[in-house]
Design a protein around this motif. Structure first.
Motif, PDB file in Angstrom:
ATOM      1  N   GLN A 263      12.075   0.316 -21.205  1.00 34.99           N
ATOM      2  CA  GLN A 263      12.429  -0.477 -20.796  1.00 34.99           C
ATOM      3  C   GLN A 263      12.856   0.435 -18.737  1.00 34.99           C
ATOM      4  N   GLU A 264      12.877   1.119 -18.663  1.00 35.32           N
ATOM      5  CA  GLU A 264      13.319   2.769 -17.636  1.00 35.32           C
ATOM      6  C   GLU A 264      11.726   1.994 -17.304  1.00 35.32           C
ATOM      7  N   GLN A 265      10.026   2.203 -17.301  1.00 31.75           N
ATOM      8  CA  GLN A 265       9.312   1.633 -17.209  1.00 31.75           C
ATOM      9  C   GLN A 265       8.691   0.520 -16.551  1.00 31.75           C
ATOM     10  N   GLN A 266       9.695  -0.158 -17.030  1.00 30.78           N
ATOM     11  CA  GLN A 266       9.553  -1.461 -17.160  1.00 30.78           C
ATOM     12  C   GLN A 266      10.233  -1.685 -14.972  1.00 30.78           C
ATOM     13  N   VAL A 267      10.554  -1.433 -15.584  1.00 30.09           N
ATOM     14  CA  VAL A 267      12.290  -1.441 -14.082  1.00 30.09           C
ATOM     15  C   VAL A 267      11.625  -0.814 -12.942  1.00 30.09           C
ATOM     16  N   ALA A 268      10.712   0.585 -13.317  1.00 31.11           N
ATOM     17  CA  ALA A 268      10.094   1.398 -11.907  1.00 31.11           C
ATOM     18  C   ALA A 268       9.018   0.411 -11.654  1.00 31.11           C
ATOM     19  N   ALA A 269       7.902  -0.081 -12.984  1.00 34.13           N
ATOM     20  CA  ALA A 269       6.945  -0.658 -12.264  1.00 34.13           C
ATOM     21  C   ALA A 269       7.225  -1.802 -11.229  1.00 34.13           C
ATOM     22  N   LEU A 270       8.488  -2.455 -11.843  1.00 32.21           N
ATOM     23  CA  LEU A 270       8.519  -3.967 -11.000  1.00 32.21           C
ATOM     24  C   LEU A 270       9.296  -3.207  -9.958  1.00 32.21           C
ATOM     25  N   LYS A 271       9.923  -2.288  -9.631  1.00 29.79           N
ATOM     26  CA  LYS A 271       9.906  -1.676  -7.809  1.00 29.79           C
ATOM     27  C   LYS A 271       9.085  -1.366  -7.748  1.00 29.79           C
ATOM     28  N   VAL A 317      -7.524  -5.732   1.425  1.00 33.22           N
ATOM     29  CA  VAL A 317      -5.895  -5.973   1.113  1.00 33.22           C
ATOM     30  C   VAL A 317      -5.167  -7.196   0.010  1.00 33.22           C
ATOM     31  N   LEU A 318      -5.694  -7.728   0.130  1.00 35.27           N
ATOM     32  CA  LEU A 318      -5.876  -8.576  -0.839  1.00 35.27           C
ATOM     33  C   LEU A 318      -6.469  -8.404  -2.099  1.00 35.27           C
ATOM     34  N   ASP A 319      -8.111  -7.988  -2.122  1.00 34.27           N
ATOM     35  CA  ASP A 319      -8.334  -7.886  -3.357  1.00 34.27           C
ATOM     36  C   ASP A 319      -7.913  -7.055  -4.433  1.00 34.27           C
ATOM     37  N   SER A 320      -7.111  -5.806  -3.484  1.00 36.52           N
ATOM     38  CA  SER A 320      -6.228  -4.342  -3.839  1.00 36.52           C
ATOM     39  C   SER A 320      -4.752  -5.090  -4.529  1.00 36.52           C
ATOM     40  N   ASN A 321      -4.230  -7.019  -4.245  1.00 38.11           N
ATOM     41  CA  ASN A 321      -3.296  -6.406  -4.005  1.00 38.11           C
ATOM     42  C   ASN A 321      -2.317  -6.470  -5.061  1.00 38.11           C
ATOM     43  N   ASN A 322      -3.359  -7.109  -6.425  1.00 36.00           N
ATOM     44  CA  ASN A 322      -2.678  -6.769  -8.125  1.00 36.00           C
ATOM     45  C   ASN A 322      -3.145  -4.594  -8.946  1.00 36.00           C
ATOM     46  N   GLU A 323      -3.522  -4.529  -6.998  1.00 36.48           N
ATOM     47  CA  GLU A 323      -4.009  -2.686  -7.938  1.00 36.48           C
ATOM     48  C   GLU A 323      -3.355  -2.065  -7.663  1.00 36.48           C
ATOM     49  N   ASN A 324      -2.490  -0.729  -8.451  1.00 39.96           N
ATOM     50  CA  ASN A 324      -1.740   0.068  -8.294  1.00 39.96           C
ATOM     51  C   ASN A 324      -2.283   1.023  -7.968  1.00 39.96           C
ATOM     52  N   PHE A 325      -3.875   0.758  -8.293  1.00 41.83           N
ATOM     53  CA  PHE A 325      -5.176   2.417  -7.698  1.00 41.83           C
ATOM     54  C   PHE A 325      -6.424   2.092  -7.556  1.00 41.83           C
ATOM     55  N   LEU A 426       9.233   3.230   3.346  1.00 39.39           N
ATOM     56  CA  LEU A 426       8.925   1.896   1.456  1.00 39.39           C
ATOM     57  C   LEU A 426       7.855   3.099   1.011  1.00 39.39           C
ATOM     58  N   SER A 427       7.218   4.167   2.011  1.00 33.47           N
ATOM     59  CA  SER A 427       6.142   5.113   0.825  1.00 33.47           C
ATOM     60  C   SER A 427       6.513   6.397   0.141  1.00 33.47           C
ATOM     61  N   ASN A 428       8.331   6.782   1.170  1.00 31.99           N
ATOM     62  CA  ASN A 428       9.093   7.233   0.696  1.00 31.99           C
ATOM     63  C   ASN A 428       9.287   7.212  -0.920  1.00 31.99           C
ATOM     64  N   GLU A 429       9.972   5.759  -1.468  1.00 32.07           N
ATOM     65  CA  GLU A 429      10.125   4.932  -2.540  1.00 32.07           C
ATOM     66  C   GLU A 429       9.406   5.398  -3.368  1.00 32.07           C
ATOM     67  N   ARG A 430       8.561   5.533  -2.356  1.00 32.65           N
ATOM     68  CA  ARG A 430       6.709   4.513  -3.672  1.00 32.65           C
ATOM     69  C   ARG A 430       6.787   5.735  -4.353  1.00 32.65           C
ATOM     70  N   VAL A 431       6.660   6.761  -3.587  1.00 31.64           N
ATOM     71  CA  VAL A 431       6.143   8.449  -3.722  1.00 31.64           C
ATOM     72  C   VAL A 431       7.317   8.662  -5.475  1.00 31.64           C
ATOM     73  N   GLN A 436       7.935   8.390 -11.543  1.00 34.78           N
ATOM     74  CA  GLN A 436       8.889   8.153 -12.210  1.00 34.78           C
ATOM     75  C   GLN A 436       8.162   7.843 -13.870  1.00 34.78           C
ATOM     76  N   LEU A 437       6.646   7.273 -13.063  1.00 36.96           N
ATOM     77  CA  LEU A 437       6.323   6.934 -13.703  1.00 36.96           C
ATOM     78  C   LEU A 437       4.940   7.207 -14.914  1.00 36.96           C
ATOM     79  N   TYR A 438       3.666   8.594 -14.103  1.00 31.52           N
ATOM     80  CA  TYR A 438       3.701   9.638 -13.910  1.00 31.52           C
ATOM     81  C   TYR A 438       3.725  10.818 -13.569  1.00 31.52           C
ATOM     82  N   LYS A 439       4.872  10.839 -14.470  1.00 28.35           N
ATOM     83  CA  LYS A 439       4.998  12.497 -14.667  1.00 28.35           C
ATOM     84  C   LYS A 439       4.323  13.580 -15.125  1.00 28.35           C
ATOM     85  N   ASP A 440       3.550  13.212 -15.795  1.00 28.94           N
ATOM     86  CA  ASP A 440       2.486  14.450 -15.979  1.00 28.94           C
ATOM     87  C   ASP A 440       1.064  14.745 -14.710  1.00 28.94           C
TER      88      ASP A 440
END
Length: 465
Positions: A263-271, A317-325, A426-431, A436-440
């Motif tokens: 649940q925590e990962q899902q919330v972080a991913a949505l944010k 930008v549009l092509d990568s819109n659904n890509e996190n990386f 926004l970038s600071n929040e994103r970092v 939270q998602l990639y702790k390693d």
């Protein structure tokens, strides 16, 4: 003898390539070296790279060519002159149980006087007249010289008295220098044989290439005078009930922890996705504002070029819109296109330096990670300096870490001021969400701003494999 040439190497690019030769997967007989020469034979219309002539009877060599400016451009070939693929047995170890004590012994030594054979074939190291009682040997470990990536099939043959031999394959990992054969493969008295042969994938298998290790399992001791059956049943029930209770408690707690973590990962991913959706319109709004300024200045030529660049950037930008990386290569291209657009408007200079040792196509970074900081460097840093303004992007690797740095020679700003920009916040929040998602693979962000310029440093830990 094999003659190796590289038709794609010519007088224009010969200095960009190197080659090396590795023998038997272990010894580098020719380290990375320049292409020896160019030659023009066999009716070729132009000179090509000549690498050399090779011949190694009884051995295996691997020849590799790479582009020293881009290591992802490479090719190779394997030559195998070996004629004997029989695995070479070095030693046999046994895992034995005596009086409820488990220990390991070397078959040839038989140091615990267990009645194993001490005689081995001096040429093959295969034990002669190898036998033991049922239940005594828990595992047989066969040690080999390095098989050098030859694929082998392993079989166990079992023959009971009066029966024909039965063969079955055994799924063992033979990628290292040893094989463990456990007693579930020889858990009945009788005659057995371990058969190790090269896989049929490499061609026809001859008897000389097969290693056979015969052994006999003798009837074990009679343990019929054991504890009473009733006591055994009672103890078994107690153990089963206790184990079931412990398992239920552990399973319930583990399931709750997993659900909470999920649940925590899902919330972080949505944010994180929400922040990405806010960054893209913000970026496009600023780009359209730049185009509007050029049109208002009646600078139609630059406005058209800007629109062309903007169309390409919008598609990316549009092509990568659904890509996190995105690959580091695509991220650098987007930054280059953006800076070329803004250069038309503000007439500043920019440089992008990427460590040549980094494989840009295979390293992924969070999409549009640097863009808000680059935009801030242009808008609040060098926009007023015109041609004297300089924006630098430096990307380097340090072990497993990746460091991204954005610098400008503007007047600087306070990190919490309005000049820090909506995209920066926004970038600071994103970092924070990425951490939270990639702790390693933590991401650190530092800002240093003074009257002589601003330096943004982003360090991605454990990012390069």
């Amino acid at each position: 003898e094999a003659t190796v040439v590289a038709l794609g190497i010519n007088s224009q690019n010969v200095n960009d390539y190197q080659y090396r030769v590795v023998e038997n997967d272990s010894s580098e007989i020719i380290p990375w070296s320049n292409i020896p020469k160019l030659e023009q034979n066999y009716g070729a219309k132009k000179a090509y790279g000549f690498i050399g002539k090779f011949k190694a009877p009884g051995k295996r060599i691997f020849l590799e060519v790479r582009n020293k400016r881009n290591y992802s451009t490479r090719d190779g070939i394997v030559f195998d002159w070996r004629g004997n693929f029989t695995p070479v047995l070095k030693q046999v170890n046994l895992l034995v149980t005596v009086n409820d004590t488990l220990f390991t012994t070397v078959l040839k030594d038989d140091q615990y006087k267990l009645g194993f054979t001490k005689i081995v074939d001096p040429k093959t190291n295969v034990p002669i007249n190898f036998k033991f009682k049922d239940g005594l040997v828990r595992a047989i470990t066969l040690y080999f010289n390095n098989p050098e990536n030859v694929p082998y099939d392993i079989f166990i043959s079992h023959k009971k008295k009066g029966d024909t031999a039965q063969n079955w394959g055994v799924d063992y990992d033979f990628s290292n220098d040893h094989v463990d054969i456990f007693n579930d493969s020889y858990n009945y008295p009788g005659n057995y044989e371990v058969i190790i042969r090269p896989s049929k994938l490499i061609g026809k298998v001859q008897e000389k290439d097969i290693l056979r290790i015969p052994f006999e399992v003798l009837p074990g001791e009679d343990h019929s005078q054991g504890p009473p059956v009733g006591l055994i049943i009672l103890l078994s029930l107690i153990i089963i009930l206790s184990g079931t209770l412990i398992f239920v408690i552990y399973y319930t707690r583990s399931k709750r922890r997993l659900q909470k973590s999920k649940q925590e990962q899902q919330v972080a991913a949505l944010k994180l996705k929400s922040i990405r959706s806010q960054l893209n319109p913000h970026f496009m709004f600023n780009a359209l504002t730049s185009i509007q300024n050029l049109i208002n200045k009646n600078n139609i030529t630059d406005a058209n070029f800007y629109l062309s660049k903007f169309a390409g950037l919008t598609r990316q930008v549009l092509d990568s819109n659904n890509e996190n990386f995105l690959s580091l290569e695509d991220e650098v291209k987007m930054l280059t296109d953006y800076l070329q657009m803004e250069q038309l408007r503000f007439d500043f200079q920019f440089k992008i330096n990427v460590d040549p040792e980094l494989n840009q196509a295979n390293i992924e970074v969070p999409a549009m990670l640097l863009q808000p900081f680059v935009e801030n460097a242009v808008k609040y840093g060098v926009s007023r300096l015109k041609h004297d303004g300089v924006v630098k992007i430096i990307i380097t690797g340090s072990g497993p870490d990746l460091e991204l740095k954005v610098t400008d020679n503007g007047a600087g700003y306070a990190p919490d001021s309005a000049s820090s920009g909506y995209g920066i916040n926004l970038s600071n929040e994103r970092v924070e969400l990425l951490n939270q998602l990639y702790k390693d693979q933590s991401i650190s962000l530092t800002t240093h701003s003074s009257a002589t310029g601003t330096v943004i440093t982003i360090r991605l830990s454990n990012w390069i494999s």
